[in-house]
Each structure stands twice: as structure tokens, then as C-alpha cells.
Motif scaffolding. Structure first.
Motif, PDB file in Angstrom:
ATOM      1  N   PHE A 186      52.864  39.881  12.260  1.00 23.87           N
ATOM      2  CA  PHE A 186      53.414  41.229  12.128  1.00 23.87           C
ATOM      3  C   PHE A 186      52.910  41.847  10.827  1.00 23.87           C
ATOM      4  O   PHE A 186      52.342  41.165   9.982  1.00 23.87           O
ATOM      5  N   GLN A 187      53.132  43.144  10.699  1.00 23.01           N
ATOM      6  CA  GLN A 187      52.765  43.877   9.488  1.00 23.01           C
ATOM      7  C   GLN A 187      54.030  44.140   8.684  1.00 23.01           C
ATOM      8  O   GLN A 187      55.019  44.615   9.236  1.00 23.01           O
ATOM      9  N   LEU A 188      53.976  43.837   7.413  1.00 20.72           N
ATOM     10  CA  LEU A 188      55.104  44.097   6.529  1.00 20.72           C
ATOM     11  C   LEU A 188      54.807  45.385   5.769  1.00 20.72           C
ATOM     12  O   LEU A 188      53.765  45.501   5.124  1.00 20.72           O
ATOM     13  N   HIS A 189      55.705  46.347   5.882  1.00 16.22           N
ATOM     14  CA  HIS A 189      55.569  47.626   5.185  1.00 16.22           C
ATOM     15  C   HIS A 189      56.589  47.653   4.055  1.00 16.22           C
ATOM     16  O   HIS A 189      57.716  47.205   4.229  1.00 16.22           O
ATOM     17  N   GLU A 244      63.990  38.605   3.816  1.00 19.41           N
ATOM     18  CA  GLU A 244      64.114  37.834   5.054  1.00 19.41           C
ATOM     19  C   GLU A 244      63.095  38.346   6.060  1.00 19.41           C
ATOM     20  O   GLU A 244      62.966  39.555   6.264  1.00 19.41           O
ATOM     21  N   THR A 245      62.395  37.425   6.691  1.00 19.26           N
ATOM     22  CA  THR A 245      61.365  37.788   7.663  1.00 19.26           C
ATOM     23  C   THR A 245      61.938  38.616   8.798  1.00 19.26           C
ATOM     24  O   THR A 245      61.332  39.605   9.212  1.00 19.26           O
ATOM     25  N   ARG A 246      63.081  38.239   9.290  1.00 13.62           N
ATOM     26  CA  ARG A 246      63.656  38.950  10.434  1.00 13.62           C
ATOM     27  C   ARG A 246      63.826  40.445  10.139  1.00 13.62           C
ATOM     28  O   ARG A 246      63.469  41.289  10.952  1.00 13.62           O
ATOM     29  N   ALA A 247      64.341  40.764   8.973  1.00 11.11           N
ATOM     30  CA  ALA A 247      64.581  42.173   8.624  1.00 11.11           C
ATOM     31  C   ALA A 247      63.279  42.961   8.520  1.00 11.11           C
ATOM     32  O   ALA A 247      63.161  44.054   9.088  1.00 11.11           O
ATOM     33  N   VAL A 248      62.286  42.423   7.808  1.00 15.62           N
ATOM     34  CA  VAL A 248      61.039  43.173   7.646  1.00 15.62           C
ATOM     35  C   VAL A 248      60.223  43.183   8.931  1.00 15.62           C
ATOM     36  O   VAL A 248      59.473  44.124   9.185  1.00 15.62           O
ATOM     37  N   ARG A 249      60.363  42.159   9.744  1.00 11.79           N
ATOM     38  CA  ARG A 249      59.662  42.139  11.024  1.00 11.79           C
ATOM     39  C   ARG A 249      60.233  43.187  11.976  1.00 11.79           C
ATOM     40  O   ARG A 249      59.524  43.738  12.814  1.00 11.79           O
ATOM     41  N   GLY A 256      61.146  46.046  11.080  1.00  9.01           N
ATOM     42  CA  GLY A 256      60.766  47.375  10.617  1.00  9.01           C
ATOM     43  C   GLY A 256      61.425  47.850   9.343  1.00  9.01           C
ATOM     44  O   GLY A 256      61.113  48.940   8.866  1.00  9.01           O
ATOM     45  N   ARG A 257      62.342  47.077   8.767  1.00 14.15           N
ATOM     46  CA  ARG A 257      62.908  47.490   7.484  1.00 14.15           C
ATOM     47  C   ARG A 257      61.842  47.375   6.409  1.00 14.15           C
ATOM     48  O   ARG A 257      61.134  46.379   6.344  1.00 14.15           O
ATOM     49  N   PRO A 258      61.733  48.371   5.547  1.00  8.13           N
ATOM     50  CA  PRO A 258      60.727  48.261   4.489  1.00  8.13           C
ATOM     51  C   PRO A 258      61.159  47.257   3.426  1.00  8.13           C
ATOM     52  O   PRO A 258      62.347  47.081   3.159  1.00  8.13           O
ATOM     53  N   ALA A 259      60.191  46.601   2.837  1.00  8.36           N
ATOM     54  CA  ALA A 259      60.438  45.701   1.711  1.00  8.36           C
ATOM     55  C   ALA A 259      60.364  46.566   0.458  1.00  8.36           C
ATOM     56  O   ALA A 259      59.278  46.956   0.035  1.00  8.36           O
TER      57      ALA A 259
END
Length: 151
Positions: A32-35, A125-130, A132-135
Motif C-alpha cells: 500500500f501507499q502511505l500518505h 499503526e499500519t491498519r490506520a494508514v493503510r 487512508g488516514r494520513p501519517a
């Protein structure tokens, strides 16, 4: 003719998501892409959405500064750079936000450590950013210390 178009469309769509080129694998890739963005407090007031620079208290947060994603043990998995700053408003005043995007991260890790410039890592957490939540890496405003005046 219609019978030929359906399989052709399927092959093209699988190739576009990277699945076709991964021979020998039995499951679809989970990458996935982390934004995210580094959000620097204390930016000068202005029109939100316009270009900005981080205040002098954060001289290392600039367009092109490195951003690293690491696993829990600190092993770097992916590297990118910060984009140019964009002015935003927040409850504590104005902020200069520098976006970043990390590609091809595995969803199988429970969390990622994000390091912007050489600042301390921030865990997401991977689940949150995966999903679509931004880091968002918060960079607080701090007083700029000058050299002491001679006595």
C-alpha cells in the motif's frame, strides 16, 4: 468479439495492479501507499493553501528533506522526500505542512516508524494508514535560541 474483450480487460487490470508480474506467488500482493505530512507549528500567517516555509525553529524541515519508513526494529524499509510546504490553519495558529508519500509498504507489519529529517521516529499503526488516514508528524514550535549577548 465480446468473449475476447472480457479476458483482455481482466489481464490488463491485473497487470496494472502489479499482480501479473509476480510469478510464483499464491496470493495477491498486500502493498500500500502511505500518505502523510510533517506539520510545523508557528508558521507565518497568510492565506491557507499557499506556499510556505517552516519557521526558523525547524530549519531541517524543507522540501527535499528525507523521510524514512522503518520497522519496529529500526530497519529502513522505504525512503522518500518532503514536498514543498503548504500553509494551513490549526487550533494553535498557522502551520506549514510538507507532504510525503511512501510506496510499496507491506500491510503485514503491525506498525511503521516514520522519521522526518533526523528527528525522532513517530509510530503509526499500519491498519490506520493503510485505510487512508494520513501519517501526521507533528513538529512543535520551539524558541529559536541565539548566541548569548556578551556581558
Amino acid at each position: 468479439m465480446r468473449r475476447l474483450l472480457v479476458p483482455l480487460a481482466l489481464v490488463l487490470s491485473l497487470g496494472g495492479c502489479g499482480w501479473l508480474g509476480r510469478s510464483g506467488e499464491t496470493s495477491k500482493p498486500d502493498n500500500f501507499q502511505l500518505h502523510g505530512y510533517a506539520s510545523v507549528a508557528g508558521a507565518a500567517a497568510g492565506l491557507p493553501g499557499t506556499p510556505c516555509l517552516a519557521p526558523a525553529s525547524a530549519p531541517d524541515i524543507v522540501a527535499g528533506a528525507p523521510v524514512k519508513a522503518a520497522d519496529a526494529g529500526g530497519k529502513v524499509i522505504a525512503v522518500t522526500t518532503l514536498a514543498s510546504g503548504v500553509l494551513a490553519t490549526a487550533s494553535d495558529g498557522y502551520r506549514c505542512n510538507f507532504a510525503f508519500e511512501l510506496l510499496n509498504l507491506s500491510g503485514s507489519r503491525p506498525a511503521y516508524q516514520i522519521v522526518v529529517a533526523e528527528r525522532p521516529p513517530v509510530s503509526f499503526e499500519t491498519r490506520a494508514v493503510r485505510e487512508g488516514r494520513p501519517a501526521v508528524v507533528d513538529v512543535p514550535a520551539s524558541a529559536v535560541t541565539g548566541s548569548p549577548s556578551p556581558s
